[in-house]
Design a protein around this motif. Structure first.
Motif, PDB file in Angstrom:
ATOM      1  N   ASN A 130       0.835  -1.189   0.000  1.00 38.63           N
ATOM      2  CA  ASN A 130       0.000   0.000   0.000  1.00 38.63           C
ATOM      3  C   ASN A 130       0.875   1.245   0.000  1.00 38.63           C
ATOM      4  N   GLY A 140      -5.763  -0.962   1.128  1.00 41.60           N
ATOM      5  CA  GLY A 140      -5.467  -2.369   0.991  1.00 41.60           C
ATOM      6  C   GLY A 140      -4.044  -2.700   0.614  1.00 41.60           C
ATOM      7  N   ASN A 141      -3.731  -3.950   0.847  1.00 41.32           N
ATOM      8  CA  ASN A 141      -2.470  -4.488   0.376  1.00 41.32           C
ATOM      9  C   ASN A 141      -2.645  -5.984   0.188  1.00 41.32           C
ATOM     10  N   SER A 200      -0.477  -9.369   0.988  1.00 44.82           N
ATOM     11  CA  SER A 200       0.714  -9.662   1.771  1.00 44.82           C
ATOM     12  C   SER A 200       1.433 -10.917   1.304  1.00 44.82           C
ATOM     13  N   MET A 253       0.379 -13.852   1.816  1.00 43.84           N
ATOM     14  CA  MET A 253      -0.080 -14.969   2.638  1.00 43.84           C
ATOM     15  C   MET A 253      -1.464 -15.467   2.251  1.00 43.84           C
ATOM     16  N   GLY A 254      -2.338 -14.530   1.930  1.00 40.34           N
ATOM     17  CA  GLY A 254      -3.712 -14.929   1.670  1.00 40.34           C
ATOM     18  C   GLY A 254      -4.441 -15.158   2.973  1.00 40.34           C
ATOM     19  N   ILE A 255      -5.650 -14.661   3.091  1.00 37.28           N
ATOM     20  CA  ILE A 255      -6.396 -14.826   4.332  1.00 37.28           C
ATOM     21  C   ILE A 255      -7.787 -15.360   3.994  1.00 37.28           C
ATOM     22  N   HIS A 298      -3.545 -14.668  13.363  1.00 36.04           N
ATOM     23  CA  HIS A 298      -3.982 -14.829  11.976  1.00 36.04           C
ATOM     24  C   HIS A 298      -5.510 -14.839  11.894  1.00 36.04           C
ATOM     25  N   SER A 309      -1.348  -1.047   7.846  1.00 37.83           N
ATOM     26  CA  SER A 309      -0.910  -0.962   6.458  1.00 37.83           C
ATOM     27  C   SER A 309      -2.032  -1.304   5.484  1.00 37.83           C
ATOM     28  N   ARG A 310      -3.017  -2.042   5.950  1.00 37.71           N
ATOM     29  CA  ARG A 310      -4.109  -2.370   5.049  1.00 37.71           C
ATOM     30  C   ARG A 310      -5.128  -1.242   4.926  1.00 37.71           C
TER      31      ARG A 310
END
Ligand code: SF4
Lengths: 420, 258
Positions: free
Chosen positions: A32, A38-39, A41, A43-45, B128, B164-165
């Protein structure tokens, strides 16, 4: 926007998109900048899980479920008598942004039925992505489905805004495709894949020279195959998958047990069971290829064209290859440790590190999370002898199944279910 | 023989590290390290209160980090688990760490090393999960607000992710159980405590603290959640394994099920 109208469309167009299982949001890094939104990363969530246990990570919808084609396995096919709808570009943008701001999703997965012609449709998909990136300063994940038959120029543009592109092969064999999707040509699928692959390679080499070259489809491409709609073997499926991994640099191949959506003499009838366990076995095999260093020919070949249903493919391989065992926990290399049933990759890494401190015995392994009830037939460690050296494969299998009753049964259907 | 002492600290991580420094520095025989919020003295131990000193805490932190990055991460994560008796276990872990030349952080056959590593893993898992399960609701004054109720104290661990998001929106994530939250004001993240009259779980009933649009989007999300489910594949067990029920009351897609 009118919520009632959008709500109705969402219901129709999410419902139609749900059979596409390629939903991962990992593998892209988009930071970002300039206080945007948003970004990604890398990893994926999974933000939620459906009641069937699948990860919900992206807003997965069709732009439209109008379609000029009539593929037998598809709910959206022309001849199916269902409600049709189409989103406006702005509506998709608004939904994505507002879901993202509430932390419901990692981004957008946009697919579509084909209205008018492939290019007309592809152009609209690209327009959504472009708007999100350029007007909304959106750095979340975008996965666009390539429309088979779309032009190279549009495919090229799509890769500039999307993190991932995919075309679904759908039917693993060419003969199966001819039977179920007579309007489509095999090349319609492979041509855009090739274009994307080449662009990714080109951009990567340019980035090495010119630092600010933009990223092109940074999460690569993926594809999906429907399992059990035609009579293909596990070998057919996995050899085809391997072909795409190798020749098209696929990041992921997804396997989707066919959910009967049509009464058609060419297909399993409505109400037949979704082959979920088979699907799970295919994913496990895929893991063995990608992370455990197996070659597909070791697992599936002319003498073993199909995977065992009652045991996982690693155990199956081990039982057919008892001559490679026992593996010595204290001296074996990584590759062989990873081949012991009951020892997952996490345990492999722990073993490698822990054995620098001392010789490991069974107590240690247990503490470290090794499933000894399976592993003990295939390993030696510490002073313990290999107690089972004279057992036949069938006996070992019987003993393992006995000791893990139910465990195997409960493993149905999770595409991400870890095995070790 | 010197009697064992119980060190009482303020419950913060830096306070704990200060205690470790003190114990090392003064060669104290430590029988326990307890947070002042829950301390109970032992029968044969003296207690001693430790005042947090940032510079001392920092020295311990750096000392451990020089030994092993993995160790400092595991120690911090395991500390945030807040598990009963965790301080003494960590203290023993740190003793071990400094006793050996080699970093023992990967000596997984050792009971305490494996335990700390696994505890750190559980905290990591919940970190997480919270990154996944936070559900913001847009308030009338333009702040995206979320309640959470994690088992472990993971707010310090998720701050960076959300900062950061969501750099272009104001947000608050509030831990109902520990009664503090993070507030991002588009510049920096502050720690806040709120006097909440009610806890904003995701209920079907509208609350005037939030915008109308908020409820429209919740409905859309709810619908989406339902239509993406494939009935012939249903597997409730797998579902609750992934989305434990204790989190449901803050999930907008679950409001009908709560
Ligand atoms: S072209 Fe695509 S959307 Fe249309 S019927 Fe075939 S698979 Fe379905």
């Amino acid at each position: 926007m009118s919520f009632e109208r959008v709500r109705e469309k969402l219901n129709i167009l999410a419902d139609a998109a749900k059979y596409d299982v390629s939903c991962s949001s990992s593998g892209s890094i988009r930071t970002n900048k300039n206080k945007g939104l948003g970004n990604s990363s890398g990893m994926g969530i999974c933000h939620s899980y459906t009641e069937d246990g699948r990860c919900v990570s992206l807003l997965k919808i069709l732009l439209t479920n109008y379609c000029i084609f009539d593929c037998a396995y598809c709910v959206t096919r022309k001849s199916n008598d269902i409600k049709r709808a189409a989103f406006k570009i702005q509506e998709v943008v608004d939904l994505t942004i507002n879901f993202y701001r509430r932390n419901y999703i990692e981004g957008l997965f946009l697919s579509s039925g084909i209205f008018k012609n492939p290019d007309f449709t592809m152009e609209r998909l690209v327009a959504v992505a472009k708007k999100l990136r350029l007007e909304e300063n959106f750095n979340g994940y975008i996965h666009l489905k390539s429309i088979p038959g779309a032009s190279d120029e549009l495919m090229f543009e799509a890769g500039l805004y999307a993190d991932r592109l995919s075309v679904n092969i759908e039917i693993p064999t060419i003969s199966g495709l001819k039977l179920l999707a007579p309007d489509k040509k095999h090349e319609d699928f492979t041509k855009p894949m090739l274009k994307v692959k080449n662009e990714i390679v080109r951009y990567k080499s340019e980035r090495k020279i010119i630092k600010n070259t933009p990223k092109y489809a940074p999460a690569g491409q993926s594809t999906q195959m429907i399992i059990g709609a035609t009579g293909e073997s596990d070998k057919d499926i996995m050899y085809s998958a391997t072909h795409y991994y190798k020749n098209y640099n696929m990041k992921r191949v997804y396997y989707s047990g066919y959910v009967p959506v049509a009464e058609d003499s060419r297909l399993p009838s409505i109400g037949s069971q979704v082959p979920m366990l088979r699907e799970n076995r295919l994913y496990q095999t895929d893991w063995l290829l990608r992370f455990y260093g197996f070659d597909i020919r070791e697992i599936l070949n002319n003498s073993t064209p199909n995977l065992d249903i009652d045991i996982d493919p690693k155990l199956g391989w081990a039982l057919r290859n008892l001559n490679h065992f026992p593996v010595d926990i204290n001296t074996a290399d990584k590759r062989m440790l990873a081949r012991i049933p009951g020892v997952g990759m996490q345990s492999v890494n722990r073993i490698l590190k822990a054995r620098k401190f001392r010789r490991l015995d069974r107590e240690h392994l247990k503490r470290m999370g090794v499933a000894l009830n399976r592993a003990k037939y295939f390993m030696v460690c510490g002073a313990k002898n290999w107690e089972t050296k004279d057992l036949q494969p069938e006996t070992i299998k019987g003993l393992i199944l006995q000791s893990s009753q139910g465990k195997f049964r409960n493993k149905y259907s999770s595409q991400l279910s870890l095995f070790n | 023989m010197e009697t064992a002492r119980i060190l009482i600290y303020d419950g913060s991580f830096n306070g704990f590290l200060t205690s470790v420094f003190k114990a090392f520095d003064e060669k104290i025989v430590v029988s326990d390290i307890q947070s002042n919020a829950i301390s109970q003295s032992g029968l044969f131990s003296e207690t001693e209160t430790v005042f947090t000193q940032m510079d001392l805490a920092k020295r311990v932190w750096n000392g451990i980090q020089r030994k092993s990055n993995l160790a400092i991460k595991n120690i911090y994560f395991a500390f945030l688990s807040g598990q009963k008796g965790i301080e003494l276990q960590l203290y023993r872990y740190i003793l071990k760490l400094f006793a050996k030349k080699q970093s023992i952080a990967t000596d997984y056959a050792d009971e305490i090393v494996m335990k700390i590593s696994q505890l750190a893993k559980s905290v990591g898992r919940e970190k997480h999960r919270m990154e996944a399960f936070v559900r913001f609701q847009l308030t009338q004054d333009g702040i995206y607000f979320a309640n959470i109720e994690p088992d472990f104290d993971v707010l310090p661990l998720i701050s960076k992710h959300f900062r950061s998001r969501y750099a272009d929106q104001q947000w608050i994530i509030y831990d109902v159980k520990r009664k503090y939250g993070l507030f991002y004001n588009m510049e920096s993240v502050e720690i806040v405590t709120l006097d909440l009259e009610e806890v904003y779980t995701n209920s079907i009933q509208k609350n005037k603290a939030f915008t109308n649009e908020e409820y429209d989007y919740q409905d859309l999300w709810n619908d989406y959640f339902k239509s993406t489910n494939i009935k012939s594949r249903i597997n409730k067990k797998l579902h609750t394994q992934h989305v434990p029920k204790r989190y449901w009351k803050y999930l907008s897609e679950k409001k009908e099920a709560v």
